[in-house]
Design a protein around this motif. Structure first.
Motif, PDB file in Angstrom:
ATOM      1  N   UNK A 244       0.853  -1.186   0.000  1.00 43.22           N
ATOM      2  CA  UNK A 244       0.000   0.000   0.000  1.00 43.22           C
ATOM      3  C   UNK A 244       0.894   1.243   0.000  1.00 43.22           C
ATOM      4  N   UNK A 245       0.861   1.972  -1.108  1.00 37.01           N
ATOM      5  CA  UNK A 245       1.727   3.157  -1.245  1.00 37.01           C
ATOM      6  C   UNK A 245       0.900   4.437  -1.278  1.00 37.01           C
ATOM      7  N   UNK A 246      -0.312   4.364  -0.693  1.00 33.52           N
ATOM      8  CA  UNK A 246      -1.199   5.535  -0.721  1.00 33.52           C
ATOM      9  C   UNK A 246      -0.580   6.725  -0.012  1.00 33.52           C
ATOM     10  N   UNK A 247       0.122   6.471   1.079  1.00 35.70           N
ATOM     11  CA  UNK A 247       0.687   7.560   1.874  1.00 35.70           C
ATOM     12  C   UNK A 247       2.202   7.645   1.715  1.00 35.70           C
ATOM     13  N   UNK A 248       2.714   7.072   0.631  1.00 30.96           N
ATOM     14  CA  UNK A 248       4.150   7.087   0.371  1.00 30.96           C
ATOM     15  C   UNK A 248       4.412   7.889  -0.898  1.00 30.96           C
ATOM     16  N   UNK A 249       5.420   8.667  -0.871  1.00 29.44           N
ATOM     17  CA  UNK A 249       5.814   9.410  -2.070  1.00 29.44           C
ATOM     18  C   UNK A 249       6.434   8.438  -3.061  1.00 29.44           C
ATOM     19  N   UNK A 250       5.762   8.251  -4.189  1.00 29.63           N
ATOM     20  CA  UNK A 250       6.197   7.245  -5.169  1.00 29.63           C
ATOM     21  C   UNK A 250       7.254   7.832  -6.101  1.00 29.63           C
ATOM     22  N   UNK A 251       8.361   8.280  -5.520  1.00 28.51           N
ATOM     23  CA  UNK A 251       9.437   8.792  -6.351  1.00 28.51           C
ATOM     24  C   UNK A 251      10.387   7.646  -6.707  1.00 28.51           C
ATOM     25  N   UNK A 252      11.394   7.939  -7.517  1.00 25.07           N
ATOM     26  CA  UNK A 252      12.300   6.903  -8.027  1.00 25.07           C
ATOM     27  C   UNK A 252      13.056   6.203  -6.899  1.00 25.07           C
ATOM     28  N   UNK A 253      13.473   6.936  -5.903  1.00 23.72           N
ATOM     29  CA  UNK A 253      14.253   6.341  -4.815  1.00 23.72           C
ATOM     30  C   UNK A 253      13.410   5.357  -3.986  1.00 23.72           C
ATOM     31  N   UNK A 254      12.159   5.738  -3.710  1.00 28.21           N
ATOM     32  CA  UNK A 254      11.276   4.843  -2.948  1.00 28.21           C
ATOM     33  C   UNK A 254      11.000   3.555  -3.731  1.00 28.21           C
ATOM     34  N   UNK A 255      10.727   3.698  -5.029  1.00 31.41           N
ATOM     35  CA  UNK A 255      10.479   2.528  -5.862  1.00 31.41           C
ATOM     36  C   UNK A 255      11.717   1.643  -5.965  1.00 31.41           C
ATOM     37  N   UNK A 256      12.884   2.271  -6.038  1.00 35.10           N
ATOM     38  CA  UNK A 256      14.129   1.492  -6.119  1.00 35.10           C
ATOM     39  C   UNK A 256      14.323   0.652  -4.868  1.00 35.10           C
ATOM     40  N   UNK A 257      14.031   1.241  -3.694  1.00 32.77           N
ATOM     41  CA  UNK A 257      14.175   0.494  -2.448  1.00 32.77           C
ATOM     42  C   UNK A 257      13.241  -0.722  -2.415  1.00 32.77           C
ATOM     43  N   UNK A 258      12.013  -0.548  -2.866  1.00 35.20           N
ATOM     44  CA  UNK A 258      11.065  -1.671  -2.887  1.00 35.20           C
ATOM     45  C   UNK A 258      11.530  -2.763  -3.846  1.00 35.20           C
ATOM     46  N   UNK A 259      12.013  -2.343  -5.017  1.00 37.59           N
ATOM     47  CA  UNK A 259      12.483  -3.329  -5.991  1.00 37.59           C
ATOM     48  C   UNK A 259      13.718  -4.079  -5.492  1.00 37.59           C
ATOM     49  N   UNK A 260      14.607  -3.371  -4.830  1.00 35.23           N
ATOM     50  CA  UNK A 260      15.811  -4.018  -4.295  1.00 35.23           C
ATOM     51  C   UNK A 260      15.467  -5.058  -3.237  1.00 35.23           C
ATOM     52  N   UNK A 261      14.469  -4.774  -2.399  1.00 36.31           N
ATOM     53  CA  UNK A 261      14.056  -5.737  -1.377  1.00 36.31           C
ATOM     54  C   UNK A 261      13.520  -7.012  -2.018  1.00 36.31           C
ATOM     55  N   UNK A 262      12.728  -6.861  -3.068  1.00 40.73           N
ATOM     56  CA  UNK A 262      12.189  -8.043  -3.757  1.00 40.73           C
ATOM     57  C   UNK A 262      13.308  -8.830  -4.426  1.00 40.73           C
TER      58      UNK A 262
END
Length: 521
Positions: A244-262
C-alpha cells in the motif's frame, strides 16, 4: 391336545424369537422331527434347518415355496442380499434363480454394475433414496450460492468438488468452520502449505532464471494505491506481495528500495530482469536498480510502450487510421507470444509494413521517427537484441544482418552482465561460434527443420547439449516474459476479494488471499 399345545407353544416361542424357521413353520403333530410350512403345508425333514432351506429355495434342497412372495418373505430377505435377484411369478413352480445362493452375498465389480444399469436393471430402494438425498443436498448448496452471492463458475473448481467429498466422508453431524477459523488458523495453515509448493518454483528460478514483475493499481473501493510484485519463470507466476503506497511518495528512490528488497528476497543470482511500468518515476528507478544490481536488467512493459507509440502516431494529423491499423495487427499480435525472442523482429516487420503502406517517404517518415524514439529510450534494450540473435527462427535466415555491430554488441554486453564469472563468459563466447556456423547438433536435419516449429527455449533445450554453458545462458534469456500481465491478472483477484462489503481486510490477509488464489487456481 398335548401335541396341539406343543405346536402352539413352539410357534409362539418362534414368533417371539423372530426365527424365520419357527415363525413360518410348525411342528408336525404326527412326527416331532418334521416341520410343516405355514404357506403350503408341505412337511420338511430335519426340523428347522431343512424348513429354512425350503423357505429360501436353496439349490439341491426342497424347492422354494411359490407362496412365499405373496406373504412378504421375499421382501424381508432382500435386505440381506447385495445383488437384486428377481423372483419368478407366483404361478411358476420350481427354483427361483439359477445363480448359486452364496453368490448373493458378494458385491459385483463396478464394471459389472454399470453393465447392469445399461441393461435396464431395476433400481433398488437404496438408489432411489440416494437420488432424493442428492436432490436435497444440491438444493441447499444452490441456496448457499444464491444467499452468499457466489459466482456460478465456482462450481467448476476442483477444490469445490474436493470440499463436498470431504464433507460426505465425514457423514452426518458435520460442524461447519466458524468465521474465525476461516480468517485465522485455516488461512494460516493453507498459506504455509502453499509456501511449501512455492519451493518448487524457487528451484526453477535457480536453474532457468526469473523475472520480477511490478505494476501499480488503484483500489477504487477504499481509494488506495497498491503496487503488486510477482515472480515469473517458465513454471509460472508466483505472487510475492502487494504494498500500500497511498501515503508514500512514489518517487524513483522509494520505488528502487522496494524493488531491491524483492530482488534480495528472490536472490539476485536468479533474477534476469525486472519488468515495471513505463512512467517516468519507474524509468528512473530502473536505471538506479541497474546501477545497484549490476547483474540484471530493467525492462519496461512492452505492451505499454506499444500503446504509447500508437498514441503518439495517432496524434500526427498526416497519418491516417490505416497506418495505426497496420501497426496494431502486425506488431501487437506478435508481441503476445509468450517468450522474448520475437519483439525485435516484430518491430522490424512493423516498420516495413508501415513503409509499404505509403508510396512516398514523407508520408511515413514521422511515424518511423516516433517509433525509433520510443524504441531507443525504452524498448531498445540489449536483452531484446540478444534474444533476436539467439532465436534460430530469425537468426539463420538473417545471419549477415544479425552479425552487425548493434546486435552482436548487445549479445556481448548481455553475456558479460548476466554472467559475472569471466571463465563462464569465455566458454559462452567460444561456444557461440558453433551456433553461428550451425555445427554439431545445431546443423542436424531435425534441428534445422524445427527452427521455426519449436519455441526458441525448447529448441535450445533439445539441440544445445554440445554447448552446455551457452545453452544455460540462452534458456535463461529466452524463457522470460516481456510484459506484466500477471500483475494485471491480479487486479481482478483484488477486485473480487476487496469489495465494498470486505473493505476492512488487513493488507497482510489480503496478500495471503491473493497468494492462494494465484497458486490454487
Amino acid at each position: 391336545m398335548e401335541a396341539d399345545d406343543g405346536v402352539a407353544a413352539d410357534t409362539s416361542a418362534g414368533t417371539q424369537m423372530g426365527d424365520p424357521g419357527r415363525k413360518y413353520g410348525k411342528v408336525d403333530p404326527n412326527n416331532k422331527n418334521r416341520r410343516i410350512c405355514n404357506f403350503c403345508a408341505k412337511p420338511s425333514t430335519g426340523e428347522v434347518y431343512r424348513l429354512k432351506q425350503h423357505l429360501v429355495g436353496a439349490k439341491g434342497k426342497n424347492a422354494v415355496d411359490p407362496l412365499v412372495d405373496e406373504f412378504g418373505l421375499g421382501d424381508e430377505e432382500e435386505e440381506c442380499v447385495v445383488t437384486n435377484v428377481k423372483r419368478k411369478s407366483s404361478s411358476v413352480q420350481g427354483n427361483v434363480s439359477k445363480k448359486p445362493f452364496i453368490d448373493n452375498y458378494f458385491s459385483r465389480k463396478p464394471g459389472d454394475i454399470l453393465k447392469g444399469r445399461n441393461g435396464g436393471r431395476q433400481q433398488t430402494i437404496n438408489e432411489i433414496c440416494k437420488r432424493e438425498l442428492r436432490g436435497n443436498a444440491c438444493k441447499e448448496i444452490a441456496r448457499w450460492f444464491y444467499d452468499a452471492g457466489i459466482a456460478f463458475h465456482a462450481a467448476t473448481y476442483d477444490s469445490f468438488k474436493s470440499m463436498l467429498e470431504a464433507v460426505a466422508q465425514f457423514g452426518p453431524g458435520f460442524q461447519a468452520p466458524t468465521m474465525h477459523e476461516l480468517r485465522v488458523p485455516l488461512l494460516r495453515k493453507e498459506v504455509e502449505e502453499t509456501k511449501i509448493e512455492i519451493e518448487n518454483h524457487k528451484k526453477e528460478w535457480a536453474s532457468k532464471g526469473c523475472s520480477i514483475l511490478s505494476d501499480g493499481w488503484r483500489d477504487s473501493t477504499v481509494q488506495k494505491d497498491i503496487v503488486n510484485f510477482l515472480v515469473n519463470s517458465p513454471k509460472g507466476s508466483v505472487f510475492m506481495r502487494s504494498v500500500d503506497v497511498s501515503e508514500i511518495t512514489k518517487d524513483a528512490h522509494t520505488l528502487t528500495e522496494m524493488l531491491e528488497k524483492i530482488v534480495d528476497e528472490v536472490g539476485e543470482a536468479n533474477v534476469v530482469q525486472v519488468v515495471t511500468d513505463n512512467a517516468s518515476n519507474y524509468v528512473k528507478a530502473g536505471k538506479y536498480l541497474e546501477a545497484s544490481k549490476p547483474n540484471l536488467y530493467w525492462t519496461p512493459r512492452a505492451a505499454h510502450c506499444l500503446d504509447l507509440m500508437l498514441e503518439d502516431i495517432g496524434k500526427t494529423k498526416k497519418i491516417k487510421g490505416m497506418l495505426k491499423l497496420a501497426m496494431s495487427l502486425d506488431l501487437l499480435m506478435k508481441i503476445k507470444k509468450p517468450t522474448m525472442g520475437y519483439i525485435y523482429a516484430a518491430m522490424k516487420r512493423a516498420k516495413n509494413t508501415i513503409k509499404a503502406s505509403f508510396k512516398r517517404e514523407k508520408q511515413y517518415a514521422k511515424a518511423i521517427e516516433i517509433i525509433d524514439r520510443r524504441w531507443q529510450c525504452q524498448l531498445g534494450r540489449p536483452l531484446h537484441a540478444t534474444r533476436y540473435f539467439l532465436n534460430p527462427e530469425y537468426y539463420y535466415p538473417n545471419a549477415e544482418e544479425a552479425k552487425k555491430g548493434e546486435i552482436i554488441g548487445a549479445v556481448v554486453k548481455c553475456i558479460a552482465r548476466l554472467n559475472p564469472d569471466e571463465s563462464i563468459q569465455d566458454k559462452i563466447s567460444l561456444q557461440l561460434d558453433k551456433y553461428q556456423h550451425a555445427e554439431g547438433l545445431f546443423g542436424d536435419k531435425m534441428a534445422i527443420r524445427q527452427r521455426s516449429i519449436r519455441s526458441p527455449a525448447d529448441w535450445w533445450n533439445a539441440f544445445g547439449d554440445d554447448t552446455p554453458e551457452l545453452q544455460k545462458f540462452v534458456i535463461r534469456v529466452l524463457s522470460l516474459t516481456c510484459s506484466a500481465t500477471g500483475c494485471e491478472r491480479n487486479w481482478g483477484v483484488f477486485q473480487q476479494l476487496h469489495t465494498k462489503t470486505r473493505n476492512r481486510l488487513a493488507q497482510s490477509r489480503l496478500n495471503d488471499l491473493v497468494l492462494l488464489s494465484t497458486i490454487v487456481h
